[in-house]
Design a protein around this motif. Sequence first.
Motif, PDB file in Angstrom:
ATOM      1  N   GLU A   3      29.797 126.416 -17.091  1.00 49.74           N
ATOM      2  CA  GLU A   3      31.242 126.182 -16.931  1.00 49.74           C
ATOM      3  C   GLU A   3      31.289 125.878 -15.475  1.00 49.74           C
ATOM      4  O   GLU A   3      32.425 127.797 -15.818  1.00 49.74           O
ATOM      5  CB  GLU A   3      31.595 125.244 -17.734  1.00 49.74           C
ATOM      6  CG  GLU A   3      31.323 124.117 -18.465  1.00 49.74           C
ATOM      7  CD  GLU A   3      30.067 123.344 -18.667  1.00 49.74           C
ATOM      8  OE1 GLU A   3      31.070 122.374 -17.474  1.00 49.74           O
ATOM      9  OE2 GLU A   3      29.045 122.724 -18.962  1.00 49.74           O
ATOM     10  N   PRO A   4      31.688 125.069 -14.436  1.00 46.98           N
ATOM     11  CA  PRO A   4      32.356 126.418 -13.376  1.00 46.98           C
ATOM     12  C   PRO A   4      34.038 126.502 -13.647  1.00 46.98           C
ATOM     13  O   PRO A   4      34.680 127.094 -13.455  1.00 46.98           O
ATOM     14  CB  PRO A   4      32.854 125.030 -12.040  1.00 46.98           C
ATOM     15  CG  PRO A   4      31.029 124.587 -12.498  1.00 46.98           C
ATOM     16  CD  PRO A   4      30.934 124.086 -14.203  1.00 46.98           C
ATOM     17  N   PHE A   5      34.355 125.468 -14.611  1.00 46.64           N
ATOM     18  CA  PHE A   5      36.195 126.051 -14.939  1.00 46.64           C
ATOM     19  C   PHE A   5      36.204 127.413 -15.829  1.00 46.64           C
ATOM     20  O   PHE A   5      36.932 127.862 -15.358  1.00 46.64           O
ATOM     21  CB  PHE A   5      36.030 124.915 -15.944  1.00 46.64           C
ATOM     22  CG  PHE A   5      37.479 124.718 -16.558  1.00 46.64           C
ATOM     23  CD1 PHE A   5      38.904 124.600 -16.177  1.00 46.64           C
ATOM     24  CD2 PHE A   5      37.681 125.279 -17.801  1.00 46.64           C
ATOM     25  CE1 PHE A   5      40.142 124.630 -16.438  1.00 46.64           C
ATOM     26  CE2 PHE A   5      39.109 125.936 -18.279  1.00 46.64           C
ATOM     27  CZ  PHE A   5      39.949 124.922 -17.423  1.00 46.64           C
ATOM     28  N   PHE A  10      36.341 129.503 -12.626  1.00 42.47           N
ATOM     29  CA  PHE A  10      37.028 129.612 -11.841  1.00 42.47           C
ATOM     30  C   PHE A  10      39.206 129.264 -12.155  1.00 42.47           C
ATOM     31  O   PHE A  10      39.703 128.820 -11.161  1.00 42.47           O
ATOM     32  CB  PHE A  10      37.225 129.171 -10.561  1.00 42.47           C
ATOM     33  CG  PHE A  10      35.865 128.711 -10.032  1.00 42.47           C
ATOM     34  CD1 PHE A  10      36.122 130.074  -8.775  1.00 42.47           C
ATOM     35  CD2 PHE A  10      34.704 128.196 -10.078  1.00 42.47           C
ATOM     36  CE1 PHE A  10      34.988 130.326  -7.962  1.00 42.47           C
ATOM     37  CE2 PHE A  10      33.443 128.442  -9.408  1.00 42.47           C
ATOM     38  CZ  PHE A  10      33.661 129.681  -8.058  1.00 42.47           C
ATOM     39  N   ARG A  11      38.756 129.579 -13.821  1.00 39.27           N
ATOM     40  CA  ARG A  11      40.511 129.255 -13.946  1.00 39.27           C
ATOM     41  C   ARG A  11      41.297 130.213 -14.102  1.00 39.27           C
ATOM     42  O   ARG A  11      41.643 131.322 -14.385  1.00 39.27           O
ATOM     43  CB  ARG A  11      40.414 128.846 -15.434  1.00 39.27           C
ATOM     44  CG  ARG A  11      39.804 130.564 -15.972  1.00 39.27           C
ATOM     45  CD  ARG A  11      39.873 129.482 -17.698  1.00 39.27           C
ATOM     46  NE  ARG A  11      38.993 130.956 -18.061  1.00 39.27           N
ATOM     47  CZ  ARG A  11      38.354 130.870 -19.773  1.00 39.27           C
ATOM     48  NH1 ARG A  11      39.059 129.218 -21.178  1.00 39.27           N
ATOM     49  NH2 ARG A  11      38.556 131.426 -20.288  1.00 39.27           N
TER      50      ARG A  11
END
Length: 54
Positions: A47-49, A52-53
């Motif tokens: 997941e992109p989250f 980049f979190r």
Amino acid sequence: MLLVVIFENNCQVTQRRFSIRLGVGLVTLLIAGFSSYLGIRKVLKIEPFDIFRG
């Protein structure tokens, strides 16, 4: 007569070498395809989250 025997043995060896090369090539493609499938499947699950979190 001896020439015929030598020629037949040579054809069998050539055919056997071709079969071995073909088998090795197919197994190589199978392994490469399977490992690519596993890698792509793993990347698509990310997941992109999660990346980049900060």
